[in-house]
Motif scaffolding. Sequence first.
Motif, PDB file in Angstrom:
ATOM      1  N   VAL A 128      54.635 -18.526 -24.104  1.00 35.36           N
ATOM      2  CA  VAL A 128      54.469 -17.556 -23.019  1.00 35.36           C
ATOM      3  C   VAL A 128      55.138 -18.094 -21.765  1.00 35.36           C
ATOM      4  CG1 VAL A 128      52.835 -16.290 -21.584  1.00 35.36           C
ATOM      5  CG2 VAL A 128      52.293 -16.748 -23.996  1.00 35.36           C
ATOM      6  N   GLU A 129      56.070 -17.321 -21.240  1.00 32.71           N
ATOM      7  CA  GLU A 129      56.751 -17.670 -19.987  1.00 32.71           C
ATOM      8  C   GLU A 129      56.225 -16.757 -18.885  1.00 32.71           C
ATOM      9  OE1 GLU A 129      61.173 -17.132 -17.966  1.00 32.71           O
ATOM     10  OE2 GLU A 129      60.983 -17.192 -20.149  1.00 32.71           O
ATOM     11  N   PHE A 130      55.753 -17.334 -17.801  1.00 35.25           N
ATOM     12  CA  PHE A 130      55.183 -16.552 -16.712  1.00 35.25           C
ATOM     13  C   PHE A 130      56.264 -16.038 -15.774  1.00 35.25           C
ATOM     14  CE2 PHE A 130      51.434 -19.519 -17.382  1.00 35.25           C
ATOM     15  CZ  PHE A 130      50.730 -18.593 -18.132  1.00 35.25           C
ATOM     16  N   ILE A 131      56.131 -14.772 -15.369  1.00 36.55           N
ATOM     17  CA  ILE A 131      57.012 -14.168 -14.372  1.00 36.55           C
ATOM     18  C   ILE A 131      56.187 -13.931 -13.115  1.00 36.55           C
ATOM     19  CG2 ILE A 131      58.560 -12.262 -13.820  1.00 36.55           C
ATOM     20  CD1 ILE A 131      58.736 -11.664 -16.811  1.00 36.55           C
ATOM     21  N   ASP A 132      56.571 -14.579 -12.016  1.00 35.70           N
ATOM     22  CA  ASP A 132      55.856 -14.382 -10.763  1.00 35.70           C
ATOM     23  C   ASP A 132      56.015 -12.940 -10.295  1.00 35.70           C
ATOM     24  OD1 ASP A 132      54.953 -16.983 -10.572  1.00 35.70           O
ATOM     25  OD2 ASP A 132      56.744 -17.669  -9.514  1.00 35.70           O
ATOM     26  N   CYS A 133      54.940 -12.385  -9.786  1.00 33.93           N
ATOM     27  CA  CYS A 133      54.971 -11.012  -9.307  1.00 33.93           C
ATOM     28  C   CYS A 133      53.840 -10.828  -8.305  1.00 33.93           C
ATOM     29  CB  CYS A 133      54.855 -10.015 -10.466  1.00 33.93           C
ATOM     30  SG  CYS A 133      53.323 -10.189 -11.414  1.00 33.93           S
ATOM     31  N   ALA A 134      53.757  -9.630  -7.753  1.00 40.89           N
ATOM     32  CA  ALA A 134      52.738  -9.360  -6.733  1.00 40.89           C
ATOM     33  C   ALA A 134      52.136  -7.983  -6.985  1.00 40.89           C
ATOM     34  CB  ALA A 134      53.334  -9.457  -5.335  1.00 40.89           C
ATOM     35  N   ALA A 135      51.447  -7.834  -8.092  1.00 41.49           N
ATOM     36  CA  ALA A 135      50.818  -6.555  -8.406  1.00 41.49           C
ATOM     37  C   ALA A 135      49.781  -6.198  -7.344  1.00 41.49           C
ATOM     38  CB  ALA A 135      50.156  -6.628  -9.771  1.00 41.49           C
ATOM     39  N   HIS A 136      49.776  -4.948  -6.936  1.00 44.19           N
ATOM     40  CA  HIS A 136      48.861  -4.492  -5.885  1.00 44.19           C
ATOM     41  C   HIS A 136      48.654  -2.995  -6.072  1.00 44.19           C
ATOM     42  CE1 HIS A 136      47.343  -3.549  -1.811  1.00 44.19           C
ATOM     43  NE2 HIS A 136      47.006  -4.822  -1.752  1.00 44.19           N
ATOM     44  N   PRO A 137      47.433  -2.484  -5.810  1.00 43.89           N
ATOM     45  CA  PRO A 137      47.187  -1.055  -6.045  1.00 43.89           C
ATOM     46  C   PRO A 137      47.922  -0.143  -5.076  1.00 43.89           C
ATOM     47  CG  PRO A 137      45.300  -2.079  -4.964  1.00 43.89           C
ATOM     48  CD  PRO A 137      46.226  -3.190  -5.375  1.00 43.89           C
ATOM     49  N   ILE A 138      48.354  -0.670  -3.925  1.00 45.88           N
ATOM     50  CA  ILE A 138      49.046   0.155  -2.935  1.00 45.88           C
ATOM     51  C   ILE A 138      50.506  -0.274  -2.808  1.00 45.88           C
ATOM     52  CG2 ILE A 138      49.115   0.892  -0.519  1.00 45.88           C
ATOM     53  CD1 ILE A 138      46.062   0.355  -0.448  1.00 45.88           C
ATOM     54  N   ASP A 139      50.724  -1.540  -2.487  1.00 43.74           N
ATOM     55  CA  ASP A 139      52.083  -2.067  -2.363  1.00 43.74           C
ATOM     56  C   ASP A 139      52.571  -2.498  -3.743  1.00 43.74           C
ATOM     57  OD1 ASP A 139      51.981  -1.741   0.439  1.00 43.74           O
ATOM     58  OD2 ASP A 139      50.900  -3.643   0.632  1.00 43.74           O
ATOM     59  N   ARG A 140      53.016  -1.524  -4.527  1.00 44.92           N
ATOM     60  CA  ARG A 140      53.336  -1.778  -5.930  1.00 44.92           C
ATOM     61  C   ARG A 140      54.601  -2.601  -6.055  1.00 44.92           C
ATOM     62  NH1 ARG A 140      52.449   1.712 -10.236  1.00 44.92           N
ATOM     63  NH2 ARG A 140      54.345   2.891  -9.810  1.00 44.92           N
ATOM     64  N   ASP A 141      54.576  -3.547  -6.982  1.00 45.31           N
ATOM     65  CA  ASP A 141      55.685  -4.462  -7.192  1.00 45.31           C
ATOM     66  C   ASP A 141      56.743  -3.785  -8.060  1.00 45.31           C
ATOM     67  OD1 ASP A 141      57.421  -6.499  -8.057  1.00 45.31           O
ATOM     68  OD2 ASP A 141      55.848  -8.009  -7.896  1.00 45.31           O
ATOM     69  N   ALA A 142      57.911  -3.542  -7.469  1.00 42.84           N
ATOM     70  CA  ALA A 142      58.977  -2.831  -8.187  1.00 42.84           C
ATOM     71  C   ALA A 142      59.464  -3.593  -9.404  1.00 42.84           C
ATOM     72  CB  ALA A 142      60.146  -2.555  -7.238  1.00 42.84           C
ATOM     73  N   SER A 143      59.341  -4.929  -9.386  1.00 40.00           N
ATOM     74  CA  SER A 143      59.815  -5.697 -10.534  1.00 40.00           C
ATOM     75  C   SER A 143      58.983  -5.428 -11.773  1.00 40.00           C
ATOM     76  CB  SER A 143      59.792  -7.194 -10.203  1.00 40.00           C
ATOM     77  OG  SER A 143      58.468  -7.686 -10.070  1.00 40.00           O
ATOM     78  N   ILE A 144      57.704  -5.111 -11.594  1.00 42.08           N
ATOM     79  CA  ILE A 144      56.860  -4.732 -12.733  1.00 42.08           C
ATOM     80  C   ILE A 144      57.096  -3.274 -13.097  1.00 42.08           C
ATOM     81  CG2 ILE A 144      54.534  -4.764 -13.708  1.00 42.08           C
ATOM     82  CD1 ILE A 144      53.661  -6.512 -11.368  1.00 42.08           C
ATOM     83  N   VAL A 145      57.114  -2.412 -12.073  1.00 43.33           N
ATOM     84  CA  VAL A 145      57.260  -0.965 -12.297  1.00 43.33           C
ATOM     85  C   VAL A 145      58.543  -0.656 -13.053  1.00 43.33           C
ATOM     86  CG1 VAL A 145      57.515   1.271 -11.147  1.00 43.33           C
ATOM     87  CG2 VAL A 145      55.853  -0.398 -10.277  1.00 43.33           C
ATOM     88  N   LYS A 146      59.567  -1.475 -12.857  1.00 46.69           N
ATOM     89  CA  LYS A 146      60.833  -1.291 -13.576  1.00 46.69           C
ATOM     90  C   LYS A 146      60.613  -1.269 -15.082  1.00 46.69           C
ATOM     91  CE  LYS A 146      65.291  -3.601 -14.321  1.00 46.69           C
ATOM     92  NZ  LYS A 146      66.138  -4.764 -13.922  1.00 46.69           N
ATOM     93  N   HIS A 147      59.640  -2.024 -15.550  1.00 45.67           N
ATOM     94  CA  HIS A 147      59.371  -2.125 -16.985  1.00 45.67           C
ATOM     95  C   HIS A 147      58.124  -1.348 -17.401  1.00 45.67           C
ATOM     96  CE1 HIS A 147      62.429  -5.271 -17.345  1.00 45.67           C
ATOM     97  NE2 HIS A 147      61.924  -5.799 -16.253  1.00 45.67           N
TER      98      HIS A 147
END
Length: 209
Positions: free
Chosen positions: A29-48
Amino acid sequence: MIRLFYSPRSPYVRKVMIVAHELGLAEQVEFIDCAAHPIDRDASIVKHNPLGQVPTALLDDGTMLADSGVICQYLDAMKPSSMFPVSGPARWRALTDEAVADGVLEALLLARYEMVVRPSEKLWPEWRDGQFDKMNKSLDAFERAAGDLGKRFDIGTIAIACALGFIDQVPCFIDIDWRTSRPALSGWYAAETAKRPSFQITKAERPAA
């Protein structure tokens, strides 16, 4: 290799990593840093993953896996174990316990957002109290079933332990005393988390929210 959008504060990520450690797959498992948030949504996650939530997993062929339950089942398919009983009452018990424990986590996250994210002038105490009622009723049910929990180790018991650990680790829940009226559940949790390195490792890797 599995690339995992990861938050060290997420109890759902912790559930995935407990399964990975138990199966001997954590190094894959390789971790990808991100900043998930219910309001300020992280585009790097939303892309997938359009939900923009963690955990989200990416496989080598580009396939996206959403939701901790799906990712845990994928890991188990890589190295089959008894964590997901294949049939019969044991399967439905494990999956139902996982669903209820995940529901507890969802209620706690909603309560936390109400307490620390929502502007003070928009707070809705009744909403928060309703989420805590879901938690309390579910923990009462786990207390009644606690005698069975120590006889098994599966995705249901892992999810229950992750929910209890989340209560303990989040500062805004410091006043929640879930142990006093649930001695059997408390005893099971203490014994289970003490004897399994996967719980200790994942706790050590996760700073308090």
